[in-house]
Design a protein around this motif. Structure first.
Motif, PDB file in Angstrom:
ATOM      1  N   HIS A  41      -8.235 -21.349  -4.874  1.00 23.23           N
ATOM      2  CA  HIS A  41      -8.001 -22.352  -5.913  1.00 23.23           C
ATOM      3  C   HIS A  41      -7.088 -23.468  -5.407  1.00 23.23           C
ATOM      4  N   ARG A  42      -6.068 -23.114  -4.636  1.00 23.18           N
ATOM      5  CA  ARG A  42      -5.172 -24.139  -4.081  1.00 23.18           C
ATOM      6  C   ARG A  42      -5.933 -25.045  -3.122  1.00 23.18           C
ATOM      7  N   THR A  43      -6.799 -24.465  -2.314  1.00 24.53           N
ATOM      8  CA  THR A  43      -7.594 -25.253  -1.373  1.00 24.53           C
ATOM      9  C   THR A  43      -8.521 -26.204  -2.124  1.00 24.53           C
ATOM     10  N   GLU A  44      -9.163 -25.703  -3.169  1.00 25.32           N
ATOM     11  CA  GLU A  44     -10.037 -26.555  -3.971  1.00 25.32           C
ATOM     12  C   GLU A  44      -9.256 -27.714  -4.580  1.00 25.32           C
ATOM     13  N   ALA A  45      -8.051 -27.447  -5.054  1.00 27.83           N
ATOM     14  CA  ALA A  45      -7.227 -28.498  -5.664  1.00 27.83           C
ATOM     15  C   ALA A  45      -6.841 -29.552  -4.634  1.00 27.83           C
ATOM     16  N   LYS A  46      -6.481 -29.128  -3.432  1.00 29.44           N
ATOM     17  CA  LYS A  46      -6.121 -30.083  -2.380  1.00 29.44           C
ATOM     18  C   LYS A  46      -7.307 -30.964  -2.012  1.00 29.44           C
ATOM     19  N   ILE A  47      -8.480 -30.366  -1.913  1.00 36.54           N
ATOM     20  CA  ILE A  47      -9.679 -31.124  -1.570  1.00 36.54           C
ATOM     21  C   ILE A  47      -9.998 -32.120  -2.680  1.00 36.54           C
ATOM     22  N   ALA A  48      -9.856 -31.702  -3.935  1.00 42.16           N
ATOM     23  CA  ALA A  48     -10.133 -32.600  -5.056  1.00 42.16           C
ATOM     24  C   ALA A  48      -9.163 -33.774  -5.050  1.00 42.16           C
ATOM     25  N   GLU A  49      -7.874 -33.511  -4.764  1.00 41.36           N
ATOM     26  CA  GLU A  49      -6.892 -34.595  -4.692  1.00 41.36           C
ATOM     27  C   GLU A  49      -7.242 -35.574  -3.573  1.00 41.36           C
ATOM     28  N   ARG A  50      -7.622 -35.042  -2.424  1.00 42.81           N
ATOM     29  CA  ARG A  50      -7.980 -35.892  -1.293  1.00 42.81           C
ATOM     30  C   ARG A  50      -9.207 -36.735  -1.623  1.00 42.81           C
ATOM     31  N   ASP A  51     -10.209 -36.097  -2.222  1.00 38.49           N
ATOM     32  CA  ASP A  51     -11.425 -36.830  -2.581  1.00 38.49           C
ATOM     33  C   ASP A  51     -11.130 -37.924  -3.606  1.00 38.49           C
ATOM     34  N   GLU A  52     -10.252 -37.636  -4.565  1.00 34.03           N
ATOM     35  CA  GLU A  52      -9.885 -38.634  -5.569  1.00 34.03           C
ATOM     36  C   GLU A  52      -9.168 -39.811  -4.918  1.00 34.03           C
ATOM     37  N   ALA A  53      -8.278 -39.533  -3.984  1.00 39.28           N
ATOM     38  CA  ALA A  53      -7.569 -40.604  -3.278  1.00 39.28           C
ATOM     39  C   ALA A  53      -8.545 -41.460  -2.481  1.00 39.28           C
ATOM     40  N   LEU A  54      -9.527 -40.846  -1.853  1.00 38.24           N
ATOM     41  CA  LEU A  54     -10.529 -41.602  -1.098  1.00 38.24           C
ATOM     42  C   LEU A  54     -11.386 -42.454  -2.026  1.00 38.24           C
ATOM     43  N   ARG A  55     -11.703 -41.940  -3.213  1.00 36.44           N
ATOM     44  CA  ARG A  55     -12.474 -42.726  -4.175  1.00 36.44           C
ATOM     45  C   ARG A  55     -11.684 -43.954  -4.630  1.00 36.44           C
ATOM     46  N   GLU A  56     -10.378 -43.775  -4.830  1.00 31.96           N
ATOM     47  CA  GLU A  56      -9.539 -44.898  -5.250  1.00 31.96           C
ATOM     48  C   GLU A  56      -9.487 -45.973  -4.166  1.00 31.96           C
ATOM     49  N   ILE A  57      -9.428 -45.535  -2.917  1.00 30.03           N
ATOM     50  CA  ILE A  57      -9.416 -46.496  -1.803  1.00 30.03           C
ATOM     51  C   ILE A  57     -10.743 -47.242  -1.749  1.00 30.03           C
ATOM     52  N   ASP A  58     -11.849 -46.517  -1.885  1.00 30.82           N
ATOM     53  CA  ASP A  58     -13.174 -47.138  -1.837  1.00 30.82           C
ATOM     54  C   ASP A  58     -13.402 -48.071  -3.023  1.00 30.82           C
ATOM     55  N   ALA A  59     -12.800 -47.787  -4.160  1.00 32.78           N
ATOM     56  CA  ALA A  59     -13.018 -48.585  -5.365  1.00 32.78           C
ATOM     57  C   ALA A  59     -12.150 -49.837  -5.380  1.00 32.78           C
ATOM     58  N   GLY A  60     -11.213 -49.948  -4.484  1.00 29.11           N
ATOM     59  CA  GLY A  60     -10.309 -51.090  -4.447  1.00 29.11           C
ATOM     60  C   GLY A  60     -11.031 -52.374  -4.077  1.00 29.11           C
ATOM     61  N   PRO A  61     -10.390 -53.496  -4.338  1.00 24.58           N
ATOM     62  CA  PRO A  61     -11.017 -54.783  -4.016  1.00 24.58           C
ATOM     63  C   PRO A  61     -11.205 -54.949  -2.517  1.00 24.58           C
ATOM     64  N   ARG A  62     -12.286 -55.575  -2.177  1.00 27.93           N
ATOM     65  CA  ARG A  62     -12.587 -55.803  -0.760  1.00 27.93           C
ATOM     66  C   ARG A  62     -12.370 -57.279  -0.442  1.00 27.93           C
ATOM     67  N   THR A  63     -11.817 -57.505   0.719  1.00 25.50           N
ATOM     68  CA  THR A  63     -11.618 -58.883   1.165  1.00 25.50           C
ATOM     69  C   THR A  63     -12.693 -59.231   2.171  1.00 25.50           C
ATOM     70  N   ASN A  64     -13.187 -60.418   2.074  1.00 18.90           N
ATOM     71  CA  ASN A  64     -14.216 -60.862   3.019  1.00 18.90           C
ATOM     72  C   ASN A  64     -13.526 -61.420   4.255  1.00 18.90           C
ATOM     73  N   GLU A  65     -13.943 -60.909   5.364  1.00 17.62           N
ATOM     74  CA  GLU A  65     -13.388 -61.407   6.646  1.00 17.62           C
ATOM     75  C   GLU A  65     -14.421 -62.338   7.256  1.00 17.62           C
ATOM     76  N   GLY A  66     -13.921 -63.340   7.923  1.00 13.57           N
ATOM     77  CA  GLY A  66     -14.904 -64.143   8.610  1.00 13.57           C
ATOM     78  C   GLY A  66     -14.535 -65.516   8.663  1.00 13.57           C
TER      79      GLY A  66
END
Length: 66
Positions: A41-66
């Motif tokens: 259960h602790r392992t599942e919770a850690k994985i869920a927290e990590r996945d949630e953090a990655l989703r938040e990073i992916d959902a953030g605004p993107r800047t166009n480079e170029g």
């Protein structure tokens, strides 16, 4: 709660009793099983927290480079 009877190698159970510091074979094996489940259960919770953090990073605004 329903009970289940399981046959285990005596040497294995004695080792679990020594490691758990418990004098009763039933209690020793139950402690090991409960610890295994809690660890899962602790392992599942850690994985869920990590996945949630990655989703938040992916959902953030993107800047166009170029």
């Amino acid at each position: 709660m329903a009970k289940v009877t399981v046959s285990l190698d005596a040497q294995l159970v004695v080792e679990v009793m020594v490691l758990a510091g418990v004098g009763n074979p039933q209690d020793a094996v139950e402690l090991v099983v409960r610890d295994y489940i809690a660890r899962g259960h602790r392992t599942e919770a850690k994985i869920a927290e990590r996945d949630e953090a990655l989703r938040e990073i992916d959902a953030g605004p993107r800047t166009n480079e170029g």
